[in-house]
Design a protein around this motif. Structure first.
Motif, short mmCIF file in Angstrom:
data_model
loop_
_atom_site.label_atom_id
_atom_site.label_comp_id
_atom_site.label_asym_id
_atom_site.label_seq_id
_atom_site.Cartn_x
_atom_site.Cartn_y
_atom_site.Cartn_z
N ARG A 112 0.88 -1.27 -0.16
CA ARG A 112 -0.17 -0.15 -0.16
C ARG A 112 0.74 1.25 -0.08
NH1 ARG A 112 -2.52 -1.01 4.38
NH2 ARG A 112 -4.33 -2.34 3.59
N GLU A 113 2.01 1.42 0.72
CA GLU A 113 2.75 2.49 0.83
C GLU A 113 3.62 2.43 -0.31
OE1 GLU A 113 3.17 4.92 3.23
OE2 GLU A 113 1.19 3.90 4.05
N CYS A 114 4.04 1.58 -0.94
CA CYS A 114 4.81 1.86 -2.18
C CYS A 114 4.04 2.21 -3.26
CB CYS A 114 5.20 0.49 -2.76
SG CYS A 114 6.76 -0.24 -1.79
N LEU A 115 2.78 1.95 -3.32
CA LEU A 115 1.91 2.56 -4.41
C LEU A 115 1.34 3.98 -4.30
CD1 LEU A 115 0.36 2.00 -7.12
CD2 LEU A 115 -1.60 1.11 -5.87
N LYS A 116 1.34 4.32 -3.02
CA LYS A 116 0.95 5.59 -2.70
C LYS A 116 2.24 6.58 -2.89
CE LYS A 116 -2.55 5.14 1.02
NZ LYS A 116 -2.81 5.19 2.62
N PHE A 117 3.52 6.09 -2.54
CA PHE A 117 4.61 6.73 -2.83
C PHE A 117 4.98 7.02 -4.35
CE2 PHE A 117 7.80 7.08 0.78
CZ PHE A 117 6.90 6.98 1.78
N THR A 173 -1.06 13.41 -15.71
CA THR A 173 0.12 12.48 -16.56
C THR A 173 -0.57 11.04 -16.65
OG1 THR A 173 1.72 14.14 -15.71
CG2 THR A 173 2.67 11.89 -16.32
N HIS A 174 -1.01 10.67 -15.36
CA HIS A 174 -1.26 9.17 -15.27
C HIS A 174 -2.27 8.82 -16.71
CE1 HIS A 174 -3.77 5.77 -13.79
NE2 HIS A 174 -2.42 5.30 -13.66
N TYR A 175 -3.72 9.68 -16.53
CA TYR A 175 -4.53 8.99 -17.70
C TYR A 175 -4.07 9.84 -19.06
CZ TYR A 175 -6.39 14.03 -17.10
OH TYR A 175 -6.82 15.12 -16.98
N SER A 176 -2.98 10.50 -19.09
CA SER A 176 -2.43 10.72 -20.29
C SER A 176 -1.58 9.78 -20.96
CB SER A 176 -2.03 12.43 -20.32
OG SER A 176 -3.06 13.15 -20.21
N GLY A 177 -1.23 8.61 -20.28
CA GLY A 177 -0.24 7.57 -20.92
C GLY A 177 0.91 7.21 -19.79
N GLY A 178 0.67 7.69 -18.56
CA GLY A 178 1.72 7.30 -17.50
C GLY A 178 1.39 6.12 -16.71
N ARG A 179 0.29 5.13 -17.27
CA ARG A 179 0.19 4.18 -16.31
C ARG A 179 1.31 3.04 -16.17
NH1 ARG A 179 -5.35 2.80 -15.67
NH2 ARG A 179 -6.88 4.30 -16.56
N SER A 180 2.12 3.04 -17.36
CA SER A 180 3.23 2.07 -17.47
C SER A 180 4.37 2.75 -16.39
CB SER A 180 3.92 2.13 -18.76
OG SER A 180 4.16 3.37 -19.22
N LYS A 181 4.50 3.88 -16.27
CA LYS A 181 5.38 4.73 -15.44
C LYS A 181 5.14 4.38 -14.01
CE LYS A 181 9.20 7.40 -14.60
NZ LYS A 181 9.06 7.44 -13.22
N LEU A 182 3.88 4.53 -13.87
CA LEU A 182 3.21 4.44 -12.38
C LEU A 182 3.69 2.91 -11.69
CD1 LEU A 182 1.79 5.37 -10.05
CD2 LEU A 182 -0.23 4.75 -10.96
N LYS A 183 3.40 1.81 -12.84
CA LYS A 183 3.45 0.53 -12.48
C LYS A 183 5.08 0.41 -12.20
CE LYS A 183 3.27 -4.09 -14.30
NZ LYS A 183 2.44 -5.06 -15.54
N GLU A 184 5.65 0.82 -13.14
CA GLU A 184 7.38 0.75 -13.18
C GLU A 184 7.98 1.25 -11.70
OE1 GLU A 184 11.14 2.33 -15.30
OE2 GLU A 184 9.21 2.61 -16.31
N ASP A 185 7.66 2.47 -11.44
CA ASP A 185 7.85 3.04 -10.05
C ASP A 185 7.28 1.97 -9.02
OD1 ASP A 185 9.23 5.01 -11.29
OD2 ASP A 185 7.67 6.54 -11.10
N PHE A 186 6.12 1.72 -8.99
CA PHE A 186 5.59 0.82 -8.00
C PHE A 186 6.28 -0.54 -7.84
CE2 PHE A 186 1.89 -2.41 -7.10
CZ PHE A 186 1.91 -2.24 -5.56
N ARG A 187 6.57 -1.32 -8.89
CA ARG A 187 7.30 -2.60 -8.79
C ARG A 187 8.61 -2.09 -8.22
NH1 ARG A 187 7.05 -7.83 -12.70
NH2 ARG A 187 8.81 -8.84 -11.53
N ASP A 188 9.38 -1.34 -8.83
CA ASP A 188 10.82 -1.01 -8.46
C ASP A 188 10.85 -0.65 -7.03
OD1 ASP A 188 13.56 0.01 -9.23
OD2 ASP A 188 13.07 1.75 -8.28
N GLN A 189 9.91 -0.03 -6.38
CA GLN A 189 9.91 0.36 -4.98
C GLN A 189 9.58 -1.08 -4.24
OE1 GLN A 189 8.81 4.58 -3.58
NE2 GLN A 189 7.54 4.07 -5.50
N LEU A 190 8.74 -1.86 -4.68
CA LEU A 190 8.34 -3.15 -3.98
C LEU A 190 9.65 -4.02 -3.86
CD1 LEU A 190 5.05 -4.16 -5.55
CD2 LEU A 190 5.42 -3.35 -3.12
N GLN A 191 10.57 -4.00 -4.96
CA GLN A 191 11.74 -4.91 -4.84
C GLN A 191 12.65 -4.29 -4.13
OE1 GLN A 191 11.69 -8.19 -6.29
NE2 GLN A 191 13.24 -8.09 -4.57
N ASN A 192 12.89 -2.94 -4.46
CA ASN A 192 14.12 -2.48 -3.84
C ASN A 192 14.15 -1.34 -2.82
OD1 ASN A 192 15.73 -3.75 -6.16
ND2 ASN A 192 14.82 -2.16 -7.38
#
Length: 420
Positions: free
Chosen positions: A164-169, A178-197
């Motif tokens: 929950r905290e990683c997605l909020k960050f 930015t998100h609804y204009s094509g930033g979904r992949s960027k949000l997912k990338e940041d989300f997963r990167d923070q989950l792992q690292n």
């Protein structure tokens, strides 16, 4: 197996209790004394089943074993393993799935959607799915068990709040537009990167910008990732990195914006549609203009070609007419010269007759014959349809009589008459 051991133990106890009673009162011997050792074997077998020293590890799980003397070990391979009497076992799934969804999920842990906030202070409700792979290292698994005592507590106290905290960050790093204009992949990338690292350490910068329209100062706060001395992003480490728990899969299933963001999005879609229609209309108009221009140039070229052809044809016809006129003029001049020669010959003859002395009747007759001769000869002359004359100062004739030689002929006739 424990239940079976209890049933066997109860049965053996009943036999041992009822056998002497029935043998004394009914003379019924359930089991002979020489075979009662078999009951002792069953009791031992029942105790083994009740205090089972074996444990079974199912496929897709690993088993933590804590023995009676306090030793700890992990069985990763599926099958039966000797754990020891009075050992305590705890099963962990190889993969734990945490789900944030409004629908009920048949998973280890399921949680309701939660609220995230973007950088522009707008909110949204997020749904996500994360699959965690537990480490295949005995020491790491023992540390996990000591910290959480079971998979449910691990998910509830660590995996769920950390996700929950990683997605909020991650949402704090972009605006909703930015998100609804094509930033979904960027949000997912940041989300997963923070989950792992590990979670990013964010810094905030506040600026005041004067609005060009209202001339008022506006407060603008931007967030960015803090960069360490090594040039890498600064992170907050968690139990996920400490215990080497890996992220096998992470997906942001749905992001439901709040109402004001939906209105803004609808307006942008409408504006984008109008712009697209306007651009298409402009392109169509430009294309039609180019088509009309090309068509006009084609028609102009056609007309020009036709005019050039007509001009060329007129020039050819004029040159042809000129040549014909010149030939006809030469022919007429030839005829006129012939008539002039005949007239001069006739004049010489008439002059000889006059010198010989003619009567008035003969002179009149001669004049009539000359006039008839002249008229008949002139009737034979074919005048050209087109006659070309030069200027008054050149050698070219300036009148039709000069062109065909009739003027000379006329003068001969008049001299003939004068000589009479």
């Amino acid at each position: 197996m424990t239940t079976l051991g209890v049933l066997i133990l109860v049965l053996v106890v009943l036999v041992l209790v009822l056998d002497p009673i029935l043998e004394k009162w009914k003379s019924i011997d359930i089991i002979k004394d020489s075979k009662k050792w078999m009951l002792m074997v069953l009791v031992g077998f029942a105790l083994i089943l009740i205090f089972n020293p074996f444990t079974r590890t199912a496929a897709g799980y690993r088993t933590f074993v804590e023995t009676i003397n306090g030793n700890e070990k992990i069985f990763f391979n599926p099958g039966y393993h000797f754990a020891g009497f009075f050992s305590k076992t705890t099963d962990y799934p190889d993969v734990i799935t945490t789900v944030f969804s409004a629908e009920d999920q048949d998973q280890v842990t399921s949680n309701p959607p939660f609220t995230i906030r973007f950088n522009d202070a707008t909110k949204a409700t997020a749904q996500a799915t994360i699959r965690w792979s537990l480490p295949n290292d005995t020491d790491k698994m023992i540390q996990i068990h000591k910290a959480y005592r079971g998979p449910e507590r691990l998910a509830k106290n660590s995996l769920v709040p950390y996700s929950r905290e990683c997605l909020k960050f991650a949402a704090q790093l972009m605006e909703s537009e930015t998100h609804y204009s094509g930033g979904r992949s960027k949000l997912k990338e940041d989300f997963r990167d923070q989950l792992q690292n590990g979670q990013y350490v964010l810094e905030y910068k506040t600026e005041y910008v004067r609005d060009s329209m209202s001339n008022e100062k506006e407060k603008i706060t931007t967030s960015f990732i803090r960069i360490g001395e090594d040039g890498l992003a600064s992170r907050i480490k968690s139990d996920i990195q400490q215990y080497s728990i890996n992220v096998d899969f992470a997906a942001i299933d749905e992001v439901d914006y709040e109402e004001q963001v939906d209105r803004k999005l609808a307006q942008k879609i409408e504006q984008s549609t109008l712009e697209s229609v306007s651009k298409q209309s402009l392109i169509t108009a430009q294309q039609e203009a180019l088509t009309e221009k090309a068509r006009g140039e084609q028609m102009l070229a056609k007309v020009k070609a036709e005019q050039e052809a007509d001009k060329l044809q007129a020039v050819i016809q004029a040159e042809k007419a000129k040549e014909v006129a010149q030939q006809e003029a030469l022919q007429a001049k030839y005829i006129a010269d012939k008539i002039a020669e005949e007239g001069r010959a006739q004049a010489e003859a008439n002059k000889a007759l006059v010198s010989a002395g003619l009567t008035p009747e003969q002179r009149m007759t001669m004049d009539i014959e000359i006039a008839d001769k002249v008229s008949s000869n002139m009737a034979k002359i074919k005048f050209p349809e087109i006659m070309i004359f030069g200027g008054g100062s050149g050698n070219s004739p300036t009148n039709p009589f000069d062109a065909v030689g009739l003027d000379a002929y006329r003068k001969i006739v008049e001299s003939m008459r004068g000589s009479k």
